[in-house]
Motif scaffolding. Structure first.
Motif, PDB file in Angstrom:
ATOM      1  N   PRO A 182       0.759  -1.299   0.001  1.00 42.18           N
ATOM      2  CA  PRO A 182       0.004  -0.045  -0.138  1.00 42.18           C
ATOM      3  C   PRO A 182       0.727   1.354  -0.095  1.00 42.18           C
ATOM      4  CG  PRO A 182      -0.144  -1.322   2.059  1.00 42.18           C
ATOM      5  CD  PRO A 182       0.743  -1.813   1.234  1.00 42.18           C
ATOM      6  N   LYS A 183       0.420   2.281  -0.563  1.00 40.11           N
ATOM      7  CA  LYS A 183       0.891   3.502  -0.827  1.00 40.11           C
ATOM      8  C   LYS A 183       0.848   4.374   0.382  1.00 40.11           C
ATOM      9  CE  LYS A 183       3.247   7.256  -2.800  1.00 40.11           C
ATOM     10  NZ  LYS A 183       4.719   7.089  -3.111  1.00 40.11           N
ATOM     11  N   ARG A 184       1.586   4.293   1.388  1.00 43.48           N
ATOM     12  CA  ARG A 184       1.390   5.043   2.513  1.00 43.48           C
ATOM     13  C   ARG A 184       1.736   6.368   2.535  1.00 43.48           C
ATOM     14  NH1 ARG A 184       3.655   0.127   4.052  1.00 43.48           N
ATOM     15  NH2 ARG A 184       2.303  -1.062   5.582  1.00 43.48           N
ATOM     16  N   PRO A 185       0.834   7.348   2.761  1.00 44.46           N
ATOM     17  CA  PRO A 185       0.713   8.791   2.828  1.00 44.46           C
ATOM     18  C   PRO A 185       2.203   9.229   3.627  1.00 44.46           C
ATOM     19  CG  PRO A 185      -0.970   8.221   3.906  1.00 44.46           C
ATOM     20  CD  PRO A 185      -0.571   7.097   3.535  1.00 44.46           C
ATOM     21  N   HIS A 186       2.968  10.075   2.973  1.00 42.77           N
ATOM     22  CA  HIS A 186       3.865  10.692   4.008  1.00 42.77           C
ATOM     23  C   HIS A 186       3.982  12.208   3.647  1.00 42.77           C
ATOM     24  CE1 HIS A 186       5.614   9.555   0.150  1.00 42.77           C
ATOM     25  NE2 HIS A 186       6.407  10.395   0.460  1.00 42.77           N
ATOM     26  N   ASP A 187       4.333  12.846   4.791  1.00 43.71           N
ATOM     27  CA  ASP A 187       4.338  14.309   4.677  1.00 43.71           C
ATOM     28  C   ASP A 187       5.560  15.081   4.231  1.00 43.71           C
ATOM     29  OD1 ASP A 187       5.766  14.043   6.686  1.00 43.71           O
ATOM     30  OD2 ASP A 187       4.287  14.937   8.351  1.00 43.71           O
ATOM     31  N   HIS A 188       6.625  14.402   3.730  1.00 41.08           N
ATOM     32  CA  HIS A 188       7.846  14.810   3.157  1.00 41.08           C
ATOM     33  C   HIS A 188       8.390  14.239   1.972  1.00 41.08           C
ATOM     34  CE1 HIS A 188       8.816  11.377   5.825  1.00 41.08           C
ATOM     35  NE2 HIS A 188       9.994  11.528   5.140  1.00 41.08           N
ATOM     36  N   PRO A 189       9.067  14.951   1.067  1.00 38.81           N
ATOM     37  CA  PRO A 189       9.552  14.149   0.005  1.00 38.81           C
ATOM     38  C   PRO A 189      10.527  13.135   0.342  1.00 38.81           C
ATOM     39  CG  PRO A 189      10.551  16.331   0.100  1.00 38.81           C
ATOM     40  CD  PRO A 189       9.503  16.220   1.295  1.00 38.81           C
ATOM     41  N   ILE A 190      10.649  12.083  -0.380  1.00 34.36           N
ATOM     42  CA  ILE A 190      11.673  10.883  -0.159  1.00 34.36           C
ATOM     43  C   ILE A 190      12.185  10.482  -1.545  1.00 34.36           C
ATOM     44  CG2 ILE A 190      11.874   8.456   0.397  1.00 34.36           C
ATOM     45  CD1 ILE A 190       9.602   8.791   2.069  1.00 34.36           C
ATOM     46  N   ILE A 191      13.460  10.776  -1.448  1.00 36.16           N
ATOM     47  CA  ILE A 191      14.521  10.180  -2.489  1.00 36.16           C
ATOM     48  C   ILE A 191      15.066   8.885  -2.188  1.00 36.16           C
ATOM     49  CG2 ILE A 191      16.640  10.739  -3.857  1.00 36.16           C
ATOM     50  CD1 ILE A 191      16.160  13.895  -3.187  1.00 36.16           C
ATOM     51  N   LEU A 192      14.957   7.954  -2.995  1.00 38.21           N
ATOM     52  CA  LEU A 192      15.476   6.541  -2.817  1.00 38.21           C
ATOM     53  C   LEU A 192      16.729   6.471  -3.901  1.00 38.21           C
ATOM     54  CD1 LEU A 192      15.374   3.738  -1.555  1.00 38.21           C
ATOM     55  CD2 LEU A 192      14.167   2.977  -3.616  1.00 38.21           C
ATOM     56  N   SER A 193      17.985   5.781  -3.229  1.00 40.98           N
ATOM     57  CA  SER A 193      19.033   5.649  -4.035  1.00 40.98           C
ATOM     58  C   SER A 193      19.547   4.019  -3.803  1.00 40.98           C
ATOM     59  CB  SER A 193      20.182   6.237  -3.798  1.00 40.98           C
ATOM     60  OG  SER A 193      21.361   6.134  -4.755  1.00 40.98           O
ATOM     61  N   VAL A 194      19.787   3.131  -4.825  1.00 38.74           N
ATOM     62  CA  VAL A 194      19.923   1.764  -4.411  1.00 38.74           C
ATOM     63  C   VAL A 194      21.150   1.408  -5.283  1.00 38.74           C
ATOM     64  CG1 VAL A 194      19.023  -0.614  -4.732  1.00 38.74           C
ATOM     65  CG2 VAL A 194      17.539   1.235  -4.120  1.00 38.74           C
ATOM     66  N   GLY A 195      21.944   0.779  -4.628  1.00 32.88           N
ATOM     67  CA  GLY A 195      23.228   0.312  -5.262  1.00 32.88           C
ATOM     68  C   GLY A 195      24.635  -0.066  -4.429  1.00 32.88           C
ATOM     69  N   LYS A 196      25.542  -0.847  -4.916  1.00 36.05           N
ATOM     70  CA  LYS A 196      26.648  -1.017  -4.125  1.00 36.05           C
ATOM     71  C   LYS A 196      27.363   0.203  -3.900  1.00 36.05           C
ATOM     72  CE  LYS A 196      26.404  -5.638  -3.235  1.00 36.05           C
ATOM     73  NZ  LYS A 196      26.378  -5.845  -2.060  1.00 36.05           N
ATOM     74  N   MET A 197      28.041   0.344  -3.071  1.00 35.32           N
ATOM     75  CA  MET A 197      28.959   1.590  -2.521  1.00 35.32           C
ATOM     76  C   MET A 197      30.016   1.356  -3.067  1.00 35.32           C
ATOM     77  SD  MET A 197      27.442   2.599   1.167  1.00 35.32           S
ATOM     78  CE  MET A 197      25.506   3.331   1.340  1.00 35.32           C
ATOM     79  N   TYR A 198      30.356   1.660  -4.553  1.00 32.17           N
ATOM     80  CA  TYR A 198      31.581   1.633  -5.117  1.00 32.17           C
ATOM     81  C   TYR A 198      31.836   3.084  -5.456  1.00 32.17           C
ATOM     82  CZ  TYR A 198      30.909  -3.394  -5.482  1.00 32.17           C
ATOM     83  OH  TYR A 198      30.841  -4.666  -5.403  1.00 32.17           O
ATOM     84  N   PRO A 199      33.092   3.411  -5.559  1.00 33.63           N
ATOM     85  CA  PRO A 199      33.455   4.620  -5.882  1.00 33.63           C
ATOM     86  C   PRO A 199      32.717   5.348  -7.114  1.00 33.63           C
ATOM     87  CG  PRO A 199      35.219   3.761  -5.414  1.00 33.63           C
ATOM     88  CD  PRO A 199      34.391   2.600  -5.251  1.00 33.63           C
ATOM     89  N   ARG A 200      32.673   4.352  -8.278  1.00 38.14           N
ATOM     90  CA  ARG A 200      31.941   4.877  -9.435  1.00 38.14           C
ATOM     91  C   ARG A 200      30.632   4.971  -9.435  1.00 38.14           C
ATOM     92  NH1 ARG A 200      33.028  -0.898  -9.638  1.00 38.14           N
ATOM     93  NH2 ARG A 200      30.973  -1.917 -10.557  1.00 38.14           N
TER      94      ARG A 200
END
Length: 370
Positions: A182-200
């Protein structure tokens, strides 16, 4: 075509992880290729030791030792075709092995520019093996024209030897759960980032963009899923920038339902990587209609096209401007999300396996002509 496939034995080699739950794009590719080729009637012998890849230095040495033993593996001698992922198979003597496809993913010679210290030493060694593999194989496959051009330039390989096969993917469990969450309402903007933490992957550029957005979005939250070599450094960067209250480091999210929830909650997906040879994460984001902010580097422009916003690479201000475009515009988020879903439909699993059908036939016919 089916008749030619049935009974054809393929030795599929990888010394990298094959479990997609670890978050590896190479593992996702491997499973997608394996299931696709099996579905087409090929007889697959999988040669995969499944080393623990959490210790980058240790696993690199294990991979080298594994490759030293490959020439003595009866499964290779009994195959009609060998497919080696990245540099696995570089030491196989062409006169003693079946036709071989080098299925490239990382392009270590390209990665090297972002590494330093001991990691750079390991990557440089793998770039050497990568080069040997590309010259040794009858055919090279890669997921983007960008990466094909880099292989040709870095390794002095004839560009005509390289088959560009855009990736498709098998259905992952968490993707099936996103719409169910379910899409839960939220009162603030959310940015998602996904990935391995490599320098590149340049997660630091996203962190440096956060302070530039806080005046307009004081409650902004950036949620970062993934772990890796830069974990401690990125925590220090966030602390130095004074944005720890706005950044949540999730680590590797192994629970499918929890991972689906992260995607469902996010308003925008951001992946500022400067080097992707394809970027499964772009395809994942597009397939669920999530607006994307990436950069004009690597394979991102080729994969995303007009289905996302592309900033100048290595530029926090430019990245912040593109994030602002979406954060302040619900209509734009919906429009680009729809574009993404249409774009994702172009990268099918069947098309990818069609490409490997052609590459296998080319490798076999090339050996016969030779």
């Amino acid at each position: 075509m089916i008749g030619a496939r049935v009974g054809m034995k393929i030795a599929l080699i990888t010394s990298w992880a094959t479990d997609i739950s670890g978050g590896s794009g190479t593992a996702l590719f491997f499973q997608s290729l394996l299931r696709g080729l099996q579905g087409r009637g090929y007889d697959l012998d999988v040669i995969a030791p499944n080393f623990d890849v959490s210790d980058y230095f240790g696993v690199t040495m294990q991979r080298i030792a594994f490759n030293a033993r490959l020439p003595y593996d009866a499964r290779i001698r009994g195959a009609d075709v060998v497919i080696g992922l990245d540099w696995d198979g570089y030491g196989l003597d062409p006169s003693q092995r079946p036709p071989m496809i080098a299925s490239s993913h990382a392009v270590y010679g390209d990665i090297l520019q972002w590494e330093s210290g001991e990691v750079a030493t390991m990557v440089k060694a793998q770039a050497y093996f990568d080069r040997l593999m590309m010259h040794n194989a009858e055919v090279i496959t890669i997921g983007s024209a960008y990466a094909a051009d880099r292989i040709a330039a870095l390794y002095d390989v004839d560009r005509a030897k390289i088959e560009v096969i855009h990736h498709g993917m098998i259905a992952q469990e968490w993707l099936k759960l996103v719409d169910a969450e379910p899409k839960r309402p939220h009162d603030h903007p959310i940015i998602l980032s996904v990935g391995k933490m490599y320098p590149r992957k340049r997660t630091d550029v996203l962190l440096r963009a956060v302070p530039l957005l806080l005046d307009k979005y004081p409650a902004l939250e950036v949620r970062i899923a993934g772990d890796g070599l830069m974990w401690d450094e990125y925590h220090r960067t966030a602390a130095e920038l004074g944005v720890m209250d706005h950044v949540t480091f999730l680590g590797h999210v192994s629970d499918d339902a929890a991972f689906a929830r992260e995607w469902r909650m996010a308003d925008v997906f951001c992946h500022p990587s400067s080097q992707e040879t394809f970027g499964y994460v772009y395809l994942e984001a597009m397939s669920i209609g999530k607006p994307i902010v990436a950069v004009r580097a690597g394979a991102a422009p080729e994969v995303i096209a007009d289905a996302g916003r592309l900033a100048e690479p290595e530029n926090p201000a430019a990245l912040a401007a593109e994030l602002d475009f979406f954060l302040g515009n619900e209509r734009a988020r919906a429009e680009y999300g729809a574009r993404g879903e249409q774009r994702a439909a172009m990268f099918t699993h069947d098309k990818m396996i069609d490409g490997y059908d052609r590459a296998i036939a080319r490798a076999v016919s090339g050996r016969k002509r030779g």
